[in-house]
Design a protein around this motif. Structure first.
Motif, short mmCIF file in Angstrom:
data_model
loop_
_atom_site.label_atom_id
_atom_site.label_comp_id
_atom_site.label_asym_id
_atom_site.label_seq_id
_atom_site.Cartn_x
_atom_site.Cartn_y
_atom_site.Cartn_z
N GLN A 159 56.64 46.07 56.35
CA GLN A 159 56.30 45.79 54.95
C GLN A 159 57.54 45.83 54.06
O GLN A 159 57.68 45.01 53.14
CB GLN A 159 55.25 46.79 54.47
CG GLN A 159 53.91 46.68 55.16
CD GLN A 159 52.92 47.73 54.67
OE1 GLN A 159 53.23 48.53 53.80
NE2 GLN A 159 51.73 47.73 55.25
N LEU A 163 59.10 42.75 51.82
CA LEU A 163 59.34 42.91 50.39
C LEU A 163 60.77 42.51 50.03
O LEU A 163 60.98 41.80 49.03
CB LEU A 163 59.08 44.37 49.99
CG LEU A 163 59.40 44.73 48.54
CD1 LEU A 163 58.52 43.93 47.59
CD2 LEU A 163 59.22 46.23 48.31
N ASN A 166 61.03 38.72 50.23
CA ASN A 166 60.35 38.08 49.10
C ASN A 166 61.14 38.24 47.81
O ASN A 166 61.16 37.33 46.97
CB ASN A 166 58.95 38.66 48.92
CG ASN A 166 57.99 38.21 50.02
OD1 ASN A 166 58.21 37.18 50.66
ND2 ASN A 166 56.93 38.98 50.24
N LEU A 313 53.73 50.17 47.71
CA LEU A 313 53.67 48.83 48.32
C LEU A 313 52.27 48.22 48.15
O LEU A 313 52.14 47.01 47.91
CB LEU A 313 54.04 48.91 49.79
CG LEU A 313 55.53 49.13 50.12
CD1 LEU A 313 55.72 49.31 51.61
CD2 LEU A 313 56.36 47.97 49.61
N LYS A 314 51.26 49.05 48.25
CA LYS A 314 49.89 48.55 48.09
C LYS A 314 49.66 48.08 46.65
O LYS A 314 49.14 46.98 46.42
CB LYS A 314 48.91 49.66 48.46
CG LYS A 314 47.45 49.25 48.33
CD LYS A 314 46.53 50.40 48.72
CE LYS A 314 45.06 50.00 48.57
NZ LYS A 314 44.15 51.13 48.92
N GLU A 317 51.66 44.86 45.82
CA GLU A 317 51.07 43.63 46.36
C GLU A 317 49.93 43.14 45.48
O GLU A 317 49.81 41.93 45.18
CB GLU A 317 50.57 43.90 47.79
CG GLU A 317 50.09 42.66 48.52
CD GLU A 317 51.19 41.68 48.80
OE1 GLU A 317 50.89 40.47 48.98
OE2 GLU A 317 52.37 42.09 48.82
N GLU A 318 49.09 44.07 45.01
CA GLU A 318 47.98 43.67 44.14
C GLU A 318 48.50 43.12 42.81
O GLU A 318 48.01 42.10 42.30
CB GLU A 318 47.06 44.87 43.91
CG GLU A 318 46.36 45.37 45.16
CD GLU A 318 45.53 46.61 44.91
OE1 GLU A 318 45.57 47.12 43.76
OE2 GLU A 318 44.86 47.09 45.85
N LYS A 320 51.48 41.85 42.20
CA LYS A 320 52.24 40.61 42.43
C LYS A 320 51.31 39.41 42.53
O LYS A 320 51.57 38.35 41.93
CB LYS A 320 53.06 40.75 43.71
CG LYS A 320 53.90 39.54 44.05
CD LYS A 320 54.49 39.65 45.43
CE LYS A 320 53.39 39.52 46.48
NZ LYS A 320 53.93 39.49 47.86
N VAL A 321 50.22 39.55 43.26
CA VAL A 321 49.27 38.43 43.42
C VAL A 321 48.66 38.06 42.08
O VAL A 321 48.53 36.87 41.73
CB VAL A 321 48.18 38.82 44.44
CG1 VAL A 321 47.07 37.78 44.46
CG2 VAL A 321 48.78 38.96 45.82
#
Length: 371
Positions: A159, A163, A166, A313-314, A317-318, A320-321
């Motif tokens: 992960q 990251l 990205n 990280l969790k 990700e939320e 970022k989306v």
């Protein structure tokens, strides 16, 4: 022979009273003022020993020089002759109190070290930091040389690698969007100037009044739509910049702390393993116990940082989306409406995302504020 024995006979030392000692002290003080040589006045017996009368005078002078709190009656002064190996020894007893109560003995005063020395604390911190840095540096070098073992969380490491990859791609998109914004700004500025030039020629050329007028209106309309598109692109750039340089960067900072904690954990783990492989005796057992405690502390720190990285990280990700979904829809609708010439659709797109355009000269202060 009898005279020799009489001269060698030592006299018993008597204990004089306080008045005699005081008067003797005054006499000795007056004797010191005389210019005679004291060494010439020391009487010596035939066998080379000091005469007892001089020894008695010496003991009296020494008693005069004793402190007030020292008991005179309990003071025993022992002196040896020239042939003795030791010097005079003075033994003092406790001074009795007239009231019947014994005076408290005076001894060395020991102050409790309640206040720590700041210099010693700093020195201890530097020592611990140096030791920790040495262990971590040795662990890093051994890992690069392939000699040391390292703790790896495969899922978490994957992960983190995604990251970082990205982040590089988002930085490239951000850089290209900034270039597009700069070029679009130059084009809008040129279109506005071209529209003003056409409008000026429309007023001065009567035979080409209409043609210059059409072109002036077209360039002004393009410049206006370009400013609207420029506002949408700048909003896209600001949102992506916040995501890349603040949100993702904050997560990567936590990742760096996690990696540092992992190196410390492996360094102290290696030390503990080396001590466990060695002999166990009275000298090594305290070291093993201390190493076990340090290992446990750094293990807890490593587990905590690993948990923090997983949670960040969790959430990243939320977030970022959600952010990129809205920004990509804005960018697509604004570009499509601009090149389609749909001014109403372009303005509706900006209203949908609550984007307010800055009118030219709106930030400039008025002449009254300048005064």
């Amino acid at each position: 022979m009898s005279e020799h024995n009489s001269e060698s006979t030592t006299l018993d030392e008597s204990h004089p009273s306080a008045e005699e000692i005081q008067s003797g002290c005054e006499g000795s003080a007056m004797a010191q003022e005389s210019p005679k040589n004291s060494a010439a006045e020391i009487p010596v017996t035939s066998n080379g020993q000091l005469e007892d009368s001089h020894e008695h005078s010496f003991n009296r002078d020494l008693k005069c020089s004793l402190p007030v709190g020292l008991g005179l009656s309990e003071t025993k002064i022992t002196s040896h002759g020239f042939d003795g190996a030791k010097e005079g020894v003075v033994e003092a007893g406790q001074f009795p109190n007239k009231g019947g109560r014994a005076q408290q003995k005076s001894g060395p005063v020991v102050l409790a070290d309640e206040v720590k020395n700041p210099a010693m604390e700093k020195l201890e911190l530097v020592r611990k930091w140096s030791l920790n840095t040495y262990k971590c540096t040795r662990q890093i070098i051994s890992e690069k040389l392939g000699r040391g073992s390292r703790t790896v969380d495969l899922e978490l490491e994957a992960q983190i690698d995604i990251l970082r990859d990205n982040k590089k791609k988002y930085e490239n998109i951000l850089r290209l969007a900034q270039t597009l914004s700069t070029q679009l700004f130059q084009m809008v500025h040129t279109q506005r100037q071209l529209g003003d030039a056409f409008a000026d020629l429309s007023l001065k050329s009567l035979e080409l009044h209409e043609e210059f007028g059409y072109n002036a209106d077209t360039q002004k309309l393009l410049a206006k739509n370009g400013e609207t598109l420029l506002g949408a692109i700048n909003f896209f750039i600001a949102s992506v910049n916040t995501l890349v340089n603040k949100t993702i960067e904050d997560t990567l900072l936590t990742v760096k702390q996690y990696e540092s904690a992992r190196i410390e954990y492996d360094a102290y783990r290696t030390d503990l393993e080396e001590l466990n492989l060695g002999p166990r005796d009275a000298n090594t057992l305290p070291k093993i116990e201390q190493s076990q405690q340090l290992f446990q502390v750094h293990k807890e720190k490593y587990d905590k940082m690993r948990n923090d990285v997983s949670i960040k990280l969790k959430f990243l990700e939320e977030n970022k989306v959600k952010v990129l979904h809205n920004q990509l829809v804005l960018f697509h609708n604004a570009i499509a409406a601009y090149f389609a010439g749909n001014q109403k659709q372009l303005e509706q797109t900006l209203k949908q995302f609550h984007i307010k355009l800055k009118t030219p000269g709106a930030d400039a202060p008025s002449w009254l504020e300048e005064q």
